[in-house]
Design an enzyme around this catalytic site. Structure first.
Site, PDB file in Angstrom:
ATOM      1  N   SER A  41       5.672   0.816  -2.975  1.00 23.32           N
ATOM      2  CA  SER A  41       4.808  -0.253  -2.458  1.00 23.32           C
ATOM      3  C   SER A  41       4.767  -1.350  -3.515  1.00 23.32           C
ATOM      4  O   SER A  41       3.979  -1.289  -4.453  1.00 23.32           O
ATOM      5  CB  SER A  41       3.407   0.301  -2.202  1.00 23.32           C
ATOM      6  OG  SER A  41       3.491   1.332  -1.246  1.00 23.32           O
ATOM      7  N   CYS A  54      -0.695   0.937   8.836  1.00 25.18           N
ATOM      8  CA  CYS A  54      -0.674   1.044   7.373  1.00 25.18           C
ATOM      9  C   CYS A  54      -1.963   0.495   6.789  1.00 25.18           C
ATOM     10  O   CYS A  54      -2.378  -0.612   7.114  1.00 25.18           O
ATOM     11  CB  CYS A  54       0.441   0.184   6.773  1.00 25.18           C
ATOM     12  SG  CYS A  54       2.072   0.690   7.161  1.00 25.18           S
ATOM     13  N   CYS A  91      -6.404  -2.127   0.895  1.00 26.49           N
ATOM     14  CA  CYS A  91      -6.222  -0.877   1.662  1.00 26.49           C
ATOM     15  C   CYS A  91      -7.565  -0.220   1.982  1.00 26.49           C
ATOM     16  O   CYS A  91      -8.420  -0.063   1.099  1.00 26.49           O
ATOM     17  CB  CYS A  91      -5.358   0.089   0.856  1.00 26.49           C
ATOM     18  SG  CYS A  91      -5.084   1.650   1.705  1.00 26.49           S
ATOM     19  N   CYS A 125      -6.178  -0.134  -4.579  1.00 28.69           N
ATOM     20  CA  CYS A 125      -5.436  -1.261  -4.017  1.00 28.69           C
ATOM     21  C   CYS A 125      -6.425  -2.080  -3.174  1.00 28.69           C
ATOM     22  O   CYS A 125      -7.084  -1.538  -2.279  1.00 28.69           O
ATOM     23  CB  CYS A 125      -4.276  -0.777  -3.157  1.00 28.69           C
ATOM     24  SG  CYS A 125      -3.116   0.270  -4.061  1.00 28.69           S
ATOM     25  N   CYS A 150      -8.531   8.534  -1.744  1.00 27.78           N
ATOM     26  CA  CYS A 150      -7.505   8.039  -2.675  1.00 27.78           C
ATOM     27  C   CYS A 150      -8.191   7.514  -3.922  1.00 27.78           C
ATOM     28  O   CYS A 150      -9.273   6.936  -3.851  1.00 27.78           O
ATOM     29  CB  CYS A 150      -6.699   6.923  -2.008  1.00 27.78           C
ATOM     30  SG  CYS A 150      -5.233   6.430  -2.954  1.00 27.78           S
ATOM     31  N   GLU A 196      -6.273  11.884   7.990  1.00 31.51           N
ATOM     32  CA  GLU A 196      -5.655  11.384   9.218  1.00 31.51           C
ATOM     33  C   GLU A 196      -4.141  11.424   9.097  1.00 31.51           C
ATOM     34  O   GLU A 196      -3.583  11.238   8.022  1.00 31.51           O
ATOM     35  CB  GLU A 196      -6.142   9.952   9.493  1.00 31.51           C
ATOM     36  CG  GLU A 196      -7.641   9.949   9.785  1.00 31.51           C
ATOM     37  CD  GLU A 196      -8.240   8.576  10.048  1.00 31.51           C
ATOM     38  OE1 GLU A 196      -9.222   8.506  10.806  1.00 31.51           O
ATOM     39  OE2 GLU A 196      -7.750   7.572   9.506  1.00 31.51           O
ATOM     40  N   CYS A 219       3.595  10.299  10.051  1.00 30.27           N
ATOM     41  CA  CYS A 219       3.082   9.717   8.818  1.00 30.27           C
ATOM     42  C   CYS A 219       1.943  10.617   8.353  1.00 30.27           C
ATOM     43  O   CYS A 219       0.938  10.754   9.052  1.00 30.27           O
ATOM     44  CB  CYS A 219       2.594   8.293   9.098  1.00 30.27           C
ATOM     45  SG  CYS A 219       1.761   7.542   7.703  1.00 30.27           S
TER      46      CYS A 219
HETATM   47  N1  SAH Z   1      -0.144   5.728  -1.809  1.00 29.64           N
HETATM   48  C1  SAH Z   1       1.106   5.491  -1.178  1.00 29.64           C
HETATM   49  C2  SAH Z   1       1.133   5.752   0.313  1.00 29.64           C
HETATM   50  C3  SAH Z   1      -0.001   5.234   1.168  1.00 29.64           C
HETATM   51  S1  SAH Z   1      -0.064   3.590   1.729  1.00 29.64           S
HETATM   52  C4  SAH Z   1       1.585   4.093  -1.483  1.00 29.64           C
HETATM   53  O1  SAH Z   1       0.839   3.331  -2.083  1.00 29.64           O
HETATM   54  O2  SAH Z   1       2.726   3.778  -1.165  1.00 29.64           O
HETATM   55  C5  SAH Z   1       1.276   3.259   2.771  1.00 29.64           C
HETATM   56  C6  SAH Z   1       1.691   1.780   2.734  1.00 29.64           C
HETATM   57  O3  SAH Z   1       0.745   0.921   3.419  1.00 29.64           O
HETATM   58  C7  SAH Z   1       1.820   1.227   1.326  1.00 29.64           C
HETATM   59  O4  SAH Z   1       2.975   0.451   1.218  1.00 29.64           O
HETATM   60  C8  SAH Z   1       0.592   0.347   1.221  1.00 29.64           C
HETATM   61  O5  SAH Z   1       0.723  -0.608   0.213  1.00 29.64           O
HETATM   62  C9  SAH Z   1       0.512  -0.222   2.612  1.00 29.64           C
HETATM   63  N2  SAH Z   1      -0.787  -0.792   2.971  1.00 29.64           N
HETATM   64  C10 SAH Z   1      -1.994  -0.457   2.490  1.00 29.64           C
HETATM   65  N3  SAH Z   1      -2.961  -1.204   3.070  1.00 29.64           N
HETATM   66  C11 SAH Z   1      -2.340  -2.013   3.950  1.00 29.64           C
HETATM   67  C12 SAH Z   1      -2.797  -2.989   4.889  1.00 29.64           C
HETATM   68  N4  SAH Z   1      -4.089  -3.258   5.026  1.00 29.64           N
HETATM   69  N5  SAH Z   1      -1.875  -3.615   5.659  1.00 29.64           N
HETATM   70  C13 SAH Z   1      -0.566  -3.317   5.535  1.00 29.64           C
HETATM   71  N6  SAH Z   1      -0.067  -2.400   4.684  1.00 29.64           N
HETATM   72  C14 SAH Z   1      -0.951  -1.766   3.894  1.00 29.64           C
END
Ligand code: SAH
Length: 349
Positions: A221, A340, A122, A119, A115, A95, A108
């Site tokens: 992040s 995000c 996420c 985390c 992945c 996406e 984006c």
């Molecule tokens: N792998 C990369 C990029 C993808 S995530 C990274 O970790 O930076 C993009 C951003 O969204 C990251 O800062 C991640 O921590 C954040 N993110 C992930 N899940 C989220 C959620 N449920 N709510 C808000 N931000 C989130």
């Protein structure tokens, strides 16, 4: 779709394409013409390459395919955010998101199918990592969004963030190759200053980026500057601790002189107290930086809840008092699961 016996022509760089043209008795400069059709003009068909002779086009058709992505599902949020579910040559889906604001249109993009990081907050983490995206698959996501920006907003794309699915630093070569094409005059000619790569925080790879003196921006992040909390949120922290990241970022800044952005979600009862805010202040002193406080986008009925407005205000107060630039970022595209952490191929059948 990929034709099995043919090579994807976009796997060849300009030098390789020139070499090929010479080998078939063509003029070397034809390679650049084809290269521009393929990248700058994003042609999907050899027959549309009007300045190339019919005979040469036939040779190309016999030997090469042009793999390209296909926007399989398109959704537009009530706030104007657009989400593309993009089908790849092997039918896998990723996406990408177009985020419009008054001043900017940001793409984006995803760097991997699924992945491998876990985390806890996420949605993409629930999909296992299936494969890395090729440079052209990353590039094509940008092109699709660039076209949508013109169609739906009559404005050009201004910024690109690697904040979609996947971890860009675990697909290092392909992400860098895609950025190189996005920035090059034969590609999209977009300035690297308008590109931000966001990483979960892999110290070794941040150092590698720094050593290559890349010209784009880096976001980390962070979510917590206290190891115990961060490891609970993001298991990668066990092998890439807050201290390891601070060292890598010092190296990044020494080499690139580019400020770092920290992405930071404040969760109720997890990192919303003063001790965490003070740890963040301390972390921000390592290198010139700014903090983007992102709103939490719930992904299920799980343990995570957005911290209260009071707690976020207290954080901001502590950061501001210490002279740190911090902004609260409003969530966009939540109604279409485009915000995000929400990218999870929900519409895939
Ligand atoms: N792998 C990369 C990029 C993808 S995530 C990274 O970790 O930076 C993009 C951003 O969204 C990251 O800062 C991640 O921590 C954040 N993110 C992930 N899940 C989220 C959620 N449920 N709510 C808000 N931000 C989130």
């Amino acid at each position: 779709m990929q034709e099995k016996n043919k090579q994807d022509i976009r796997k060849l760089d300009l030098a390789a394409l020139e070499h090929y043209f010479i080998s078939i008795g063509e003029k070397k400069f034809r390679a650049r013409q084809v290269y521009e059709w393929l990248w700058n003009k994003s042609l999907k068909n050899f027959d549309d390459m009007t300045n190339i002779s019919k005979t040469t086009r036939e040779i190309l058709k016999e030997n090469f395919s042009i793999n390209h992505i296909h926007v399989d599902h398109f959704q537009r949020s009530s706030d104007g955010t657009i989400k593309n579910a993009v089908k790849l040559f092997d039918n896998k889906i990723v996406e990408s998101v177009l985020i419009p604001t008054t001043k900017r249109i940001t793409a984006c993009v995803s760097s991997q199918v699924g992945c491998s990081l876990d985390c806890n907050f996420c949605a993409t983490a629930r999909l296992k990592r299936m494969r890395n995206l090729n440079p052209d698959e990353i590039y094509d996501q940008v092109v699709a969004i660039q076209q949508e920006a013109r169609i739906y907003y009559e404005r050009p794309l201004t910024n690109i963030v690697f904040m979609g699915m996947g971890e860009p630093l675990l697909n290092y070569q392909n992400v860098l190759a895609a950025i190189e094409k996005i920035c090059s005059p034969e590609g999209l000619g977009i300035s690297p200053k308008r590109i931000t790569l966001s990483t979960v925080g892999i110290a070794k790879m941040i150092r590698k980026l720094a050593d290559e003196e890349v010209k784009f921006n880096l976001a980390l992040s962070l979510h917590s500057a206290i190891n115990e909390t961060r490891s609970r949120l993001m298991p990668i922290n066990e092998s890439n601790t807050v201290e390891d990241l601070a060292d890598a970022l010092k190296h990044w800044y020494a080499k690139t002189k580019r400020k770092v952005t920290y992405e930071y979600v404040i969760w109720d009862g997890i990192n919303d107290d003063e001790a965490h805010a003070r740890a963040l202040v301390k972390f921000c002193k390592h290198v010139p930086s700014k903090v983007n406080i992102i709103q939490y986008n719930p992904i299920d009925e799980g343990e995570f809840r957005q911290a209260s407005a009071d707690k976020v205000a207290l954080y901001l107060q502590i950061l501001n008092a210490a002279g740190i630039v911090a902004k609260v970022r409003k969530s966009r595209g939540q109604d279409i699961d485009a915000a995000c952490g929400q990218l999870a191929n929900k519409n895939e059948v």
